[in-house]
Write a protein that holds these residues in place. Structure first.
Motif, PDB file in Angstrom:
ATOM      1  N   VAL A 138       0.925  -1.230  -0.058  1.00 46.18           N
ATOM      2  CA  VAL A 138       0.111  -0.052  -0.049  1.00 46.18           C
ATOM      3  C   VAL A 138       0.765   1.175  -0.128  1.00 46.18           C
ATOM      4  CG1 VAL A 138      -1.598   1.315   1.269  1.00 46.18           C
ATOM      5  CG2 VAL A 138      -2.088  -1.351   1.268  1.00 46.18           C
ATOM      6  N   GLN A 139       0.552   2.303  -0.770  1.00 43.71           N
ATOM      7  CA  GLN A 139       1.391   3.378  -0.679  1.00 43.71           C
ATOM      8  C   GLN A 139       0.066   4.566  -0.860  1.00 43.71           C
ATOM      9  OE1 GLN A 139       3.577   3.336  -4.470  1.00 43.71           O
ATOM     10  NE2 GLN A 139       5.558   3.302  -3.386  1.00 43.71           N
ATOM     11  N   ALA A 192      -3.565  10.211  -2.392  1.00 45.43           N
ATOM     12  CA  ALA A 192      -4.238   9.052  -2.872  1.00 45.43           C
ATOM     13  C   ALA A 192      -3.592   7.644  -2.498  1.00 45.43           C
ATOM     14  CB  ALA A 192      -3.959   9.140  -4.401  1.00 45.43           C
ATOM     15  N   ALA A 193      -4.500   6.625  -1.996  1.00 48.73           N
ATOM     16  CA  ALA A 193      -3.878   5.379  -1.596  1.00 48.73           C
ATOM     17  C   ALA A 193      -3.865   4.419  -2.566  1.00 48.73           C
ATOM     18  CB  ALA A 193      -4.608   4.927  -0.416  1.00 48.73           C
ATOM     19  N   SER A 194      -2.955   3.482  -2.847  1.00 48.06           N
ATOM     20  CA  SER A 194      -2.939   2.564  -4.020  1.00 48.06           C
ATOM     21  C   SER A 194      -2.499   1.377  -3.550  1.00 48.06           C
ATOM     22  CB  SER A 194      -2.194   3.172  -5.101  1.00 48.06           C
ATOM     23  OG  SER A 194      -0.797   3.297  -4.733  1.00 48.06           O
ATOM     24  N   ILE A 206     -10.846   1.275   3.245  1.00 44.49           N
ATOM     25  CA  ILE A 206     -10.180   2.209   4.101  1.00 44.49           C
ATOM     26  C   ILE A 206     -10.848   2.606   5.282  1.00 44.49           C
ATOM     27  CG2 ILE A 206      -8.884   4.151   4.346  1.00 44.49           C
ATOM     28  CD1 ILE A 206      -8.173   4.124   1.371  1.00 44.49           C
ATOM     29  N   ASN A 207     -10.398   2.452   6.608  1.00 47.85           N
ATOM     30  CA  ASN A 207     -11.214   2.807   7.571  1.00 47.85           C
ATOM     31  C   ASN A 207     -10.862   4.470   7.703  1.00 47.85           C
ATOM     32  OD1 ASN A 207     -11.764   0.125   7.960  1.00 47.85           O
ATOM     33  ND2 ASN A 207     -10.579  -0.161   9.528  1.00 47.85           N
ATOM     34  N   SER A 249     -10.121   6.243  -3.276  1.00 47.79           N
ATOM     35  CA  SER A 249      -9.221   5.975  -2.004  1.00 47.79           C
ATOM     36  C   SER A 249      -8.411   7.214  -1.973  1.00 47.79           C
ATOM     37  CB  SER A 249      -8.220   4.992  -2.451  1.00 47.79           C
ATOM     38  OG  SER A 249      -9.030   3.758  -2.698  1.00 47.79           O
ATOM     39  N   THR A 250      -9.036   8.402  -1.963  1.00 45.49           N
ATOM     40  CA  THR A 250      -8.456   9.828  -1.723  1.00 45.49           C
ATOM     41  C   THR A 250      -8.897  10.476  -0.635  1.00 45.49           C
ATOM     42  OG1 THR A 250      -7.793   9.825  -4.233  1.00 45.49           O
ATOM     43  CG2 THR A 250      -7.732  11.744  -3.007  1.00 45.49           C
TER      44      THR A 250
END
Length: 119
Positions: free
Chosen positions: A2-3, A23-25, A31-32, A76-77
């Protein structure tokens, strides 16, 4: 893997605005909580704002009424809209995300983005 990748920092004059994005990737199913922290030179890292998966929000007293945290789950941001910036807001801003995996739930951090408020 995860980044979290932040963007949107920079130099702004007092009273100005900036919008940070993170931003998560990677292998993410959900995502909590997500949040923003900051660390000024010579100071400890502090929580600035947080948002739950249900979009409940919480802010540090020093930024209430000036900063707004939001999230886009489809992307996811997480975002941080910062208005009426003050010199004391100068810091490196880090995003955080609490992400469940098949090995447990972990906190992930971005690399940080510099925000400088100065005339």
């Amino acid at each position: 893997q995860v980044q979290l990748v932040e963007s949107g920092g920079g130099l702004v004059q007092p009273g100005g605005s900036l919008r940070l994005s993170c931003a998560a990737s990677g292998s993410i199913s959900s995502i909590n909580a997500m949040g923003w922290y900051r660390q000024a030179p010579g100071k400890e890292r502090e929580s600035v704002a947080a948002i739950t998966s249900g979009e409940s929000t919480n802010y540090a007293d020093s930024v209430k009424g000036r900063f707004t945290i939001s999230r886009n789950n489809a992307k996811s941001t997480v975002y941080l809209q910062m208005n009426s910036l003050k010199p004391e807001d100068t810091a490196v801003y880090y995003c955080n995300a609490r992400i469940p995996t098949n090995r447990g739930t972990y906190d992930y951090w971005g690399q940080g983005t510099q925000v400088t408020v100065s005339s």
